[in-house]
Scaffold this motif. Structure first.
Motif, mmCIF file in Angstrom:
data_model
loop_
_atom_site.group_PDB
_atom_site.id
_atom_site.type_symbol
_atom_site.label_atom_id
_atom_site.label_comp_id
_atom_site.label_asym_id
_atom_site.label_seq_id
_atom_site.Cartn_x
_atom_site.Cartn_y
_atom_site.Cartn_z
ATOM 1 N N UNK A 165 75.452 46.091 59.210
ATOM 2 C CA UNK A 165 73.995 45.933 59.235
ATOM 3 C C UNK A 165 73.439 46.507 60.529
ATOM 4 N N UNK A 166 72.204 47.001 60.486
ATOM 5 C CA UNK A 166 71.590 47.534 61.708
ATOM 6 C C UNK A 166 71.476 46.447 62.782
ATOM 7 N N UNK A 167 72.014 46.732 63.945
ATOM 8 C CA UNK A 167 72.010 45.761 65.035
ATOM 9 C C UNK A 167 70.591 45.373 65.423
ATOM 10 N N UNK A 168 69.704 46.344 65.511
ATOM 11 C CA UNK A 168 68.318 46.045 65.914
ATOM 12 C C UNK A 168 67.661 45.082 64.929
ATOM 13 N N UNK A 169 67.887 45.282 63.648
ATOM 14 C CA UNK A 169 67.310 44.392 62.637
ATOM 15 C C UNK A 169 67.926 42.991 62.734
ATOM 16 N N UNK A 170 69.208 42.927 62.964
ATOM 17 C CA UNK A 170 69.884 41.633 63.107
ATOM 18 C C UNK A 170 69.342 40.881 64.319
ATOM 19 N N UNK A 171 69.143 41.581 65.432
ATOM 20 C CA UNK A 171 68.588 40.950 66.628
ATOM 21 C C UNK A 171 67.132 40.537 66.427
ATOM 22 N N UNK A 172 66.384 41.296 65.647
ATOM 23 C CA UNK A 172 64.997 40.938 65.358
ATOM 24 C C UNK A 172 64.940 39.640 64.543
ATOM 25 N N UNK A 173 65.851 39.517 63.570
ATOM 26 C CA UNK A 173 65.862 38.344 62.701
ATOM 27 C C UNK A 173 66.524 37.135 63.370
ATOM 28 N N UNK A 174 67.477 37.382 64.279
ATOM 29 C CA UNK A 174 68.203 36.299 64.941
ATOM 30 C C UNK A 174 68.344 36.603 66.435
ATOM 31 N N UNK A 175 67.253 36.479 67.182
ATOM 32 C CA UNK A 175 67.280 36.843 68.609
ATOM 33 C C UNK A 175 68.281 36.028 69.428
ATOM 34 N N UNK A 176 68.684 34.869 68.942
ATOM 35 C CA UNK A 176 69.655 34.053 69.666
ATOM 36 C C UNK A 176 71.028 34.722 69.747
ATOM 37 N N UNK A 177 71.245 35.794 68.964
ATOM 38 C CA UNK A 177 72.520 36.518 68.994
ATOM 39 C C UNK A 177 72.573 37.587 70.088
ATOM 40 N N UNK A 178 71.504 37.723 70.854
ATOM 41 C CA UNK A 178 71.397 38.805 71.843
ATOM 42 C C UNK A 178 72.588 38.867 72.798
ATOM 43 N N UNK A 179 73.103 37.749 73.226
ATOM 44 C CA UNK A 179 74.224 37.748 74.151
ATOM 45 C C UNK A 179 75.566 38.030 73.491
ATOM 46 N N UNK A 180 75.600 38.013 72.165
ATOM 47 C CA UNK A 180 76.855 38.190 71.441
ATOM 48 C C UNK A 180 77.016 39.579 70.830
ATOM 49 N N UNK A 181 75.925 40.320 70.713
ATOM 50 C CA UNK A 181 75.966 41.631 70.058
ATOM 51 C C UNK A 181 75.753 42.751 71.054
ATOM 52 N N UNK A 182 76.310 43.902 70.761
ATOM 53 C CA UNK A 182 76.102 45.100 71.568
ATOM 54 C C UNK A 182 74.815 45.763 71.082
ATOM 55 N N UNK A 183 73.739 45.569 71.825
ATOM 56 C CA UNK A 183 72.443 46.111 71.428
ATOM 57 C C UNK A 183 72.460 47.635 71.380
ATOM 58 N N UNK A 184 73.410 48.273 72.055
ATOM 59 C CA UNK A 184 73.511 49.726 72.038
ATOM 60 C C UNK A 184 74.212 50.268 70.806
ATOM 61 N N UNK A 185 74.811 49.390 70.009
ATOM 62 C CA UNK A 185 75.505 49.815 68.795
ATOM 63 C C UNK A 185 74.522 49.854 67.630
ATOM 64 N N UNK A 186 74.526 50.944 66.887
ATOM 65 C CA UNK A 186 73.594 51.091 65.775
ATOM 66 C C UNK A 186 73.855 50.077 64.661
ATOM 67 N N UNK A 187 75.125 49.779 64.406
ATOM 68 C CA UNK A 187 75.490 48.858 63.329
ATOM 69 C C UNK A 187 76.410 47.764 63.859
ATOM 70 N N UNK A 188 76.301 46.603 63.247
ATOM 71 C CA UNK A 188 77.158 45.471 63.585
ATOM 72 C C UNK A 188 77.927 45.049 62.343
ATOM 73 N N UNK A 189 79.258 44.907 62.450
ATOM 74 C CA UNK A 189 80.034 44.409 61.307
ATOM 75 C C UNK A 189 79.909 42.882 61.209
ATOM 76 N N UNK A 190 79.689 42.400 59.991
ATOM 77 C CA UNK A 190 79.597 40.964 59.735
ATOM 78 C C UNK A 190 80.629 40.613 58.678
ATOM 79 N N UNK A 191 81.575 39.733 59.056
ATOM 80 C CA UNK A 191 82.635 39.324 58.126
ATOM 81 C C UNK A 191 82.021 38.629 56.913
ATOM 82 N N UNK A 192 82.574 38.939 55.752
ATOM 83 C CA UNK A 192 82.114 38.358 54.495
ATOM 84 C C UNK A 192 83.121 37.314 54.015
ATOM 85 N N UNK A 193 82.724 36.567 52.989
ATOM 86 C CA UNK A 193 83.646 35.608 52.382
ATOM 87 C C UNK A 193 84.874 36.338 51.855
ATOM 88 N N UNK A 194 85.956 35.597 51.716
ATOM 89 C CA UNK A 194 87.198 36.175 51.207
ATOM 90 C C UNK A 194 87.003 36.741 49.812
#
Length: 171
Positions: free
Chosen positions: A37-66
């Motif tokens: 997912x786009x990192x910028x969009x994820x940070x916009x929707x969940x700003x509390x993740x700012x310290x956990x995500x690399x804002x310079x990365x265009x996409x962030x991998x999010x683990x899905x259910x098994x």
């Protein structure tokens, strides 16, 4: 450079990042699926993740259910991603055989279970972790680490059937 091409350019590094994340848990892992997912969009929707995500990365991998046990192709065929997901990555452990051993195992002569058994018992087999990542727009990248080697093999052609199946989850 457009956002789409920068995502495609960054995909090989993202596939490596996913492999390193999974590698931290060791070997003998189940198949794992990640939404990209786009990192910028994820940070916009969940700003509390700012310290956990690399804002310079265009996409962030999010683990899905098994994924369900059984046929991976059937499991992937049942996936449909929402528009917010720009790509996905799948990690699986596989058995790699030398080309001459693969040539001896004619798939038309054997059922899939018999082929898996022959590969697992082959004296020249190598275990590997394969990461295939694709983008909704068609970009793809693959990395593979052999269990007994530190080097990472790279190239989009490492798993053409798997990348095709992942692309199909976006149609």
């Amino acid at each position: 450079m457009t956002a789409v091409s920068s995502n495609s350019d960054a995909l090989p590094a993202l596939a490596e990042e996913v492999e390193q994340f999974v590698a931290a848990a060791g070997w003998d892992q189940p198949v794992q699926l990640f939404a990209l997912v786009p990192t910028a969009e994820l940070l916009r929707m969940q700003p509390e993740l700012a310290g956990q995500l690399d804002a310079g990365s265009a996409l962030t991998p999010i683990a899905q259910d098994s994924l369900p046990d059984g046929d991976l192709g059937a499991a992937l065929a049942g996936i449909m991603w929402p528009d917010a997901v720009h790509g996905c990555a799948l990690v699986q452990e596989i058995v790699v055989l030398p080309p001459e051993a693969e040539a001896q195992m004619n798939a038309s002569d054997q059922d899939a279970e018999k082929l898996r058994q022959l590969a697992a018992e082959h004296p020249q087999r190598q275990e590997a972790r394969l990461v295939a990542a694709v983008l909704r727009d068609g970009g793809e990248a693959c990395v593979m680490r052999l269990r007994n080697h530190d080097d990472l093999l790279k190239g989009p052609g490492l798993a053409p059937n798997l990348t095709a199946a992942l692309h199909a989850t976006f149609t």
